[in-house]
Design a protein around this motif. Structure first.
Motif, short mmCIF file in Angstrom:
data_model
loop_
_atom_site.label_atom_id
_atom_site.label_comp_id
_atom_site.label_asym_id
_atom_site.label_seq_id
_atom_site.Cartn_x
_atom_site.Cartn_y
_atom_site.Cartn_z
N ALA A 58 15.10 -24.15 -43.87
CA ALA A 58 15.29 -24.15 -42.42
C ALA A 58 14.42 -25.19 -41.75
N LEU A 59 13.20 -25.37 -42.27
CA LEU A 59 12.30 -26.37 -41.70
C LEU A 59 12.78 -27.79 -42.03
N ALA A 60 13.31 -27.97 -43.24
CA ALA A 60 13.80 -29.30 -43.64
C ALA A 60 15.06 -29.70 -42.88
N LEU A 61 15.72 -28.71 -42.27
CA LEU A 61 16.93 -29.03 -41.51
C LEU A 61 16.61 -29.76 -40.20
N ILE A 62 15.38 -29.65 -39.74
CA ILE A 62 15.00 -30.31 -38.47
C ILE A 62 15.12 -31.83 -38.58
N PRO A 63 14.47 -32.49 -39.57
CA PRO A 63 14.66 -33.94 -39.66
C PRO A 63 16.10 -34.35 -39.93
N VAL A 64 16.86 -33.51 -40.64
CA VAL A 64 18.28 -33.80 -40.84
C VAL A 64 19.00 -33.79 -39.50
N ASP A 65 18.68 -32.79 -38.69
CA ASP A 65 19.28 -32.67 -37.36
C ASP A 65 18.95 -33.90 -36.51
N ILE A 66 17.69 -34.34 -36.56
CA ILE A 66 17.29 -35.52 -35.80
C ILE A 66 18.01 -36.77 -36.30
N PHE A 67 18.14 -36.88 -37.61
CA PHE A 67 18.82 -38.04 -38.18
C PHE A 67 20.29 -38.09 -37.75
N GLU A 87 35.55 -34.38 -30.46
CA GLU A 87 35.89 -33.33 -31.43
C GLU A 87 35.12 -33.53 -32.73
N THR A 88 34.97 -34.76 -33.15
CA THR A 88 34.21 -35.04 -34.37
C THR A 88 32.74 -34.66 -34.20
N ARG A 89 32.16 -35.03 -33.06
CA ARG A 89 30.77 -34.66 -32.80
C ARG A 89 30.61 -33.15 -32.75
N ALA A 90 31.57 -32.47 -32.16
CA ALA A 90 31.49 -31.00 -32.07
C ALA A 90 31.53 -30.36 -33.46
N LYS A 91 32.35 -30.91 -34.37
CA LYS A 91 32.42 -30.37 -35.73
C LYS A 91 31.08 -30.54 -36.45
N VAL A 92 30.48 -31.71 -36.28
CA VAL A 92 29.19 -31.96 -36.93
C VAL A 92 28.13 -31.02 -36.39
N GLU A 93 28.05 -30.88 -35.07
CA GLU A 93 27.06 -30.00 -34.47
C GLU A 93 27.29 -28.55 -34.85
N THR A 94 28.56 -28.15 -34.94
CA THR A 94 28.87 -26.78 -35.33
C THR A 94 28.45 -26.51 -36.77
N ALA A 95 28.65 -27.49 -37.64
CA ALA A 95 28.24 -27.32 -39.04
C ALA A 95 26.73 -27.12 -39.14
N ILE A 96 25.97 -27.91 -38.39
CA ILE A 96 24.51 -27.75 -38.41
C ILE A 96 24.11 -26.42 -37.79
N LEU A 97 24.79 -26.05 -36.70
CA LEU A 97 24.47 -24.79 -36.03
C LEU A 97 24.66 -23.60 -36.96
N TYR A 437 11.30 -36.90 -28.96
CA TYR A 437 11.74 -37.26 -30.31
C TYR A 437 12.52 -36.12 -30.95
N LEU A 438 12.02 -34.87 -30.80
CA LEU A 438 12.71 -33.74 -31.39
C LEU A 438 14.05 -33.49 -30.73
N SER A 439 14.19 -33.88 -29.48
CA SER A 439 15.43 -33.63 -28.74
C SER A 439 16.49 -34.69 -29.00
N PHE A 440 16.09 -35.97 -29.12
CA PHE A 440 17.07 -37.05 -29.16
C PHE A 440 16.92 -38.00 -30.33
N GLY A 441 15.85 -37.93 -31.09
CA GLY A 441 15.66 -38.90 -32.16
C GLY A 441 15.49 -40.30 -31.58
N ASN A 442 16.20 -41.26 -32.14
CA ASN A 442 16.11 -42.64 -31.63
C ASN A 442 17.35 -43.05 -30.83
N GLN A 443 18.01 -42.07 -30.22
CA GLN A 443 19.16 -42.38 -29.38
C GLN A 443 18.76 -43.24 -28.19
N LYS A 444 19.66 -44.11 -27.81
CA LYS A 444 19.50 -44.91 -26.59
C LYS A 444 20.77 -44.77 -25.75
N TYR A 445 20.63 -45.02 -24.48
CA TYR A 445 21.82 -44.99 -23.62
C TYR A 445 21.80 -46.21 -22.69
#
Length: 532
Positions: A58-67, A87-97, A437-445
């Protein structure tokens, strides 16, 4: 399907084989290092290893989530081709959730069912007790833990949150509305409440154990262990005092016809102390002889400068952690909406040094992941050190001492339980240390289509939150009490760090035979309670 396949191929090395192997190796080493081979059984060892593996997963899933959320966008702030579809993003987030849900559910099962059953089952071990009786007794006591967990689930299910509040109408209509909301949420609120409770207990464990461990590790490195010759002189002085007390005791009761029970008890205590002194002297003499003729010991003196460098580095990390927590907590105290929102910030004002370092290190892949994982490992190391130094306590009584290769089976299981609580609470601690960093990783907008800047909470829908941050926000908004408690335990953690500094400085250097010889080794009974 092609887009999802590319994503799975990319993330596979991070969350499958490598994470499983590392968590398995760490869990196995940790349990085998502390367990007592003579008193441990296969069931307790297996339970400890699997429970830690699940929690580390469960702890190792955090960096995976950020990545994952970081890989969704290009450096110019635009979504990549595979993530451009909602829809693709929702599937990925649901799998992690759902991965989080599965791991959290397993952790709950271990904390309230598997580990308590293993502890009570081992406690009932006796030659005169049948297996059926042991199973019955262990199940009976474990039912108390299960009942407590079910109670927490029911409380979480029936506490109305802000989304389920309904004004007006009769009491029966409000109750019907509440039941409808519980059914629609599929019991998620109940699970959120139980996880929040476990996390709060873990935060208290971090305050006590981790705060002391992160200070005592570098302090012990700087001071080193006590001089063997000095300890031998102390042991000889203790032996002389012990012999003098025994002679006085014998003279006092030599002319009496009957011997008082207090005399026999005192005599037994002095004999046990004499045996303990003898064992300590033998160990110290062996260590002294090894030092005198040991080539490796002479070479180890050359490592003293490197040990000082490591200790100073760890103290610098401690300072960075405390400073980041202080600035984040102060920012939340000054600019949040108060306890009713769990002191959540809608806009950050004060800088956070660790968060800035992690965000800037993203420019050199994978430096940010190395730093993030190093901080997680440091917290784990400090927690283990704190548990080993302090031991397992209950109602001001030390129940178990944690010693390498000498910890009883129940002590190992309790140690695993404490580590599970602590590792669960590290999500909260890491969010306070590096919120952006924990919320967005290296995302930019993109800003006005001209240039891209780092994602922050002010970006709104332009950025994708990590699942772990979304879960934390859900826990806090649904049950603000826990969010407020997390906030105040962070301040308590910083206060305990300061106290730990004073205690560590005043504490004597570590003995050369720490953990090797102890009074509990003289107790041959099945009673595990060890007096402090």
């Amino acid at each position: 399907m092609v887009k999802m396949r590319r994503f799975r191929e990319l993330r596979a090395p991070y969350n499958q084989n490598f994470a499983k192997q590392v968590s398995g190796i760490l869990s196995t080493f940790y349990i085998r290092y502390y367990r007592n081979k003579r008193s441990s059984v296969c069931s307790s060892t297996t339970t400890g290893v699997i429970s830690l593996m699940v929690t580390l997963g469960a702890l190792a899933l955090i960096p995976v989530d950020i990545f994952v959320v970081s890989y969704m966008k290009d450096p110019d702030g635009e979504f990549k081709e595979w993530a451009s579809n909602n829809e693709t993003r929702a599937k990925v987030e649901t799998a992690i959730l759902y991965t989080y849900y599965i791991l959290y559910s397993l952790i709950i099962a271990f904390l309230f069912l598997v580990i308590p059953f293993a502890i009570f089952f081992y406690e009932e071990e006796d030659e005169d007790i049948t297996l059926k009786s042991r199973l019955f007794q262990a199940s009976k006591f474990t039912a108390c833990f299960v009942g407590f967990a079910v109670t927490l689930l029911l409380v979480g299910a029936f506490i109305p949150d802000s989304s389920s509040a309904k004004s007006g109408g009769s009491a029966w209509e409000e109750f019907q509305h509440l039941i409808k909301e519980i059914g629609e949420s599929r019991g998620e609120n109940a699970l959120y409440f139980l996880i929040s409770f476990v996390t709060l207990v873990g935060m208290l464990a971090i305050v006590i154990y981790t705060s002391y461990g992160m200070i005592i590790i570098p302090i012990d490195m700087l001071r080193g262990k006590r001089d063997t010759e000095e300890e031998l002189r102390e042991m000889r002085s203790r032996r002389e005092r012990n012999e003098e007390q025994r002679r006085r005791l014998e003279r006092r009761y030599s002319e009496r016809r009957t011997t008082a029970s207090s005399y026999r008890n005192r005599q037994d205590d002095l004999e046990d102390e004499e045996l303990l002194i003898q064992q300590s002297e033998e160990r110290l003499v062996a260590i002294r002889d090894d030092h005198q003729r040991g080539f490796l010991h002479k070479c180890s003196l050359l490592w003293w400068p490197f040990r000082v460098i490591v200790a100073v580095t760890l103290l610098t990390v401690d300072l960075l952690i405390v400073l980041s927590l202080f600035l984040t907590s102060l920012d939340r105290a000054m600019h949040s909406s108060g306890p009713k929102t769990g002191y959540m910030l809608s806009k950050r004002v004060l800088p956070n040094p660790l968060d800035i370092i992690l965000v800037l290190s993203q420019e050199i892949f994978p430096m940010d992941f190395i730093i993030f994982l190093s901080i997680l490992m440091f917290f784990m190391w400090a927690s283990m050190a704190g548990i080993r130094k302090i031991g397992i306590w209950f109602c001001c009584l030390r129940m178990y001492k944690i010693r390498p290769h000498r910890t009883k089976a129940q002590g190992v299981l309790f140690m695993c339980m404490f580590m599970m609580y602590i590792l669960m609470a590290l999500n909260i601690m890491m969010y306070s240390l590096a919120p952006d960093y924990l919320s967005f990783g290296n995302q930019k907008y993109s800003v006005n289509g001209s240039h891209a800047i780092q994602c922050t909470i002010e970006a709104g829908d332009e950025c994708i939150f990590t699942v772990t941050t979304a879960l934390l926000a859900t826990f806090t908004l649904n049950f603000w009490f826990f969010g407020a408690c997390y906030y105040w335990t962070t301040w308590l953690f910083m206060a305990f760090v300061v106290i730990s500094i004073v205690v560590a400085i005043l504490k004597k250097p570590t003995s050369s035979i720490e953990g090797a010889v102890d009074s509990s080794d003289l107790d041959d009974s099945d009673d595990e309670l060890v007096q402090p």
